[in-house]
Motif scaffolding. Structure first.
Motif, short mmCIF file in Angstrom:
data_model
loop_
_atom_site.label_atom_id
_atom_site.label_comp_id
_atom_site.label_asym_id
_atom_site.label_seq_id
_atom_site.Cartn_x
_atom_site.Cartn_y
_atom_site.Cartn_z
N UNK A 47 1.21 -1.19 0.37
CA UNK A 47 0.32 0.21 -0.05
C UNK A 47 0.74 1.03 0.12
N UNK A 48 2.07 0.85 0.84
CA UNK A 48 3.26 2.63 0.83
C UNK A 48 3.92 2.21 -0.66
N UNK A 49 3.55 1.99 -1.03
CA UNK A 49 4.32 2.21 -2.80
C UNK A 49 3.09 2.15 -4.46
N UNK A 50 2.13 1.77 -3.61
CA UNK A 50 0.99 2.70 -4.16
C UNK A 50 0.49 3.36 -4.25
N UNK A 51 0.24 4.04 -2.82
CA UNK A 51 0.23 5.37 -2.23
C UNK A 51 1.46 6.32 -2.42
N UNK A 52 2.05 6.13 -3.37
CA UNK A 52 2.98 7.22 -2.69
C UNK A 52 3.71 7.84 -1.98
N UNK A 53 3.64 7.44 -0.89
CA UNK A 53 3.98 8.24 0.15
C UNK A 53 5.72 8.94 0.26
N UNK A 54 6.36 7.74 -0.45
CA UNK A 54 7.94 8.73 -0.35
C UNK A 54 7.89 9.99 -1.18
N UNK A 55 7.21 9.61 -2.80
CA UNK A 55 7.67 10.52 -3.60
C UNK A 55 7.26 11.94 -2.42
N UNK A 56 7.05 12.41 -1.91
CA UNK A 56 6.36 13.66 -1.49
C UNK A 56 7.45 13.94 0.18
N UNK A 57 7.72 12.44 1.11
CA UNK A 57 7.64 12.82 2.45
C UNK A 57 8.88 12.34 2.67
N UNK A 58 9.37 11.93 1.70
CA UNK A 58 10.63 11.90 1.72
C UNK A 58 11.71 13.14 1.79
N UNK A 59 12.65 12.95 1.73
CA UNK A 59 13.25 14.73 1.95
C UNK A 59 13.46 14.51 0.32
N UNK A 60 13.44 15.86 0.04
CA UNK A 60 13.83 15.86 -1.03
C UNK A 60 15.15 15.27 -2.08
N UNK A 61 15.27 14.90 -3.20
CA UNK A 61 15.85 14.22 -4.11
C UNK A 61 16.16 12.84 -3.16
N UNK A 62 15.92 12.41 -2.24
CA UNK A 62 16.23 11.59 -1.39
C UNK A 62 16.31 9.53 -2.89
N UNK A 63 16.69 8.87 -2.27
CA UNK A 63 16.94 7.78 -3.51
C UNK A 63 17.64 6.95 -2.22
N UNK A 64 17.45 5.18 -2.66
CA UNK A 64 17.14 4.51 -1.86
C UNK A 64 17.08 3.82 -0.81
N UNK A 65 17.49 3.67 0.08
CA UNK A 65 16.72 3.35 1.31
C UNK A 65 16.58 4.96 2.36
N UNK A 66 17.18 5.88 1.75
CA UNK A 66 16.73 7.23 2.69
C UNK A 66 15.24 8.24 2.19
N UNK A 67 14.91 6.96 0.51
CA UNK A 67 13.31 7.45 0.29
C UNK A 67 11.84 6.92 1.80
N UNK A 68 12.80 5.68 3.01
CA UNK A 68 12.07 5.08 3.73
C UNK A 68 12.20 6.34 5.34
#
Length: 304
Positions: A47-68
């Motif tokens: 559900x987390x990936x379907x909802x795109x949560x990391x796209x907005x709520x990770x830090x700007x430009x986050x990659x890899x594990x930092x998306x969590x």
């Protein structure tokens, strides 16, 4: 004349009371919450990936594990001001560590904060309201497994009158709708269960319509033109039509769409770009059956 003025004042007072009542933040009923089971974090990751949560709520430009690391900070520009995605990690001082499941569900499905205020619809609860309550519980269970990251995101940059949260309640009356956007297709050639799963992902958790559907002057989605291209929030760009029309992706097959969501490559061997990069990366983490369901839905919705 005096009677006329008194009548106008009375009407204004009545209108103000009605507007105050209608604009009140809404919450889920006890009946809706009664049979809710504890969340399943394994299911919640999907559900987390379907909802795109990391796209907005990770830090700007986050990659890899930092998306969590859901510290927030992404700026969402709009004609009404700039909205800053908040910290939704399990940080006690700055995130959701002290939230209950009920509070989280009210935020997701009703756009209402724990302290009883209306959230601005930059948070796409107008789509999330179509999610199953149990999926919301599963999502919350998964988010509890992610790192707690301290740090408060900057405040929204929204001026008067768009910063009046109570007024958002009136906007919700017009545009916060729980039912599906598209009715089930009549053709017997479509696997209905697969199409319904695709509808759920696109119209609900995936919130595709929030970007790909045009909006009216007050920011409400023009559902009659569902997914048929929209003006970019700022600048002169256009977010593309993703219906099966000639202007959209009508020449793409179900397999083409599913492969694009998995790999980022179009049938013409072009690659995904812009803000869609993050979306595609999220979709790539879903089961292949979900990507296929999204493709089946997109190929079987009405278009102009």
């Amino acid at each position: 004349m005096k009677r006329v003025l008194l009548g106008l004042v009375s009407l204004a007072a009545i209108a103000a009371v009605v507007a105050w009542v209608l604009s009140a933040p809404q919450t889920l009923s006890e009946t809706a919450l009664a049979n809710l089971q504890p969340g399943d974090a394994v299911r919640g990751e999907q559900v987390f990936w379907a909802g795109g949560c990391a796209s907005c709520h990770a830090a700007p430009g986050a990659k890899g594990e930092d998306k969590l690391r859901l510290v927030g900070g992404v700026k969402l520009e709009s004609p009404f001001g700039d909205f800053i995605a908040p910290n939704i990690s399990m940080s006690a001082p700055d995130g959701l560590a002290n939230w209950s499941l009920e509070q989280f569900a009210n935020a997701m499905l009703k756009g209402t904060s724990p302290d009883g205020q209306n959230y601005f619809p930059a948070f796409p609860y107008t789509s999330y309201t179509r999610m199953e309550l149990q999926d919301v519980a599963d999502l919350f269970a998964f988010m509890k497994t992610l790192p707690a990251v301290d740090g408060k995101a900057p405040d929204h940059e929204v001026g008067f009158p768009f910063n009046i949260r109570r007024a958002v309640g009136l906007w919700k009356v017009l545009f916060l709708k729980e039912g599906p956007v598209i009715a089930e297709p009549l053709t017997s050639e479509t696997d209905l269960a697969v199409w319904q799963r695709g509808r759920y992902l696109v119209e609900g958790a995936g919130h595709c319509g929030e970007c790909h559907t045009p909006r009216n002057p007050v920011g409400g989605l023009e559902l009659a033109s569902w997914l048929s291209a929209a003006k970019a929030p700022v600048g002169n760009g256009t977010i593309p039509d993703i219906t099966a029309s000639e202007k959209g992706i009508g020449s793409w097959s179900v397999e083409d769409i599913a492969y694009y969501l998995e790999s980022g490559f179009t049938p013409d061997y072009d690659s995904v770009g812009g803000e869609m990069v993050s979306v595609q990366e999220n979709m790539a983490k879903l089961p292949a059956s979900d990507r296929e369901a999204i493709a089946v839905y997109l190929k079987n919705i009405p278009h102009k």
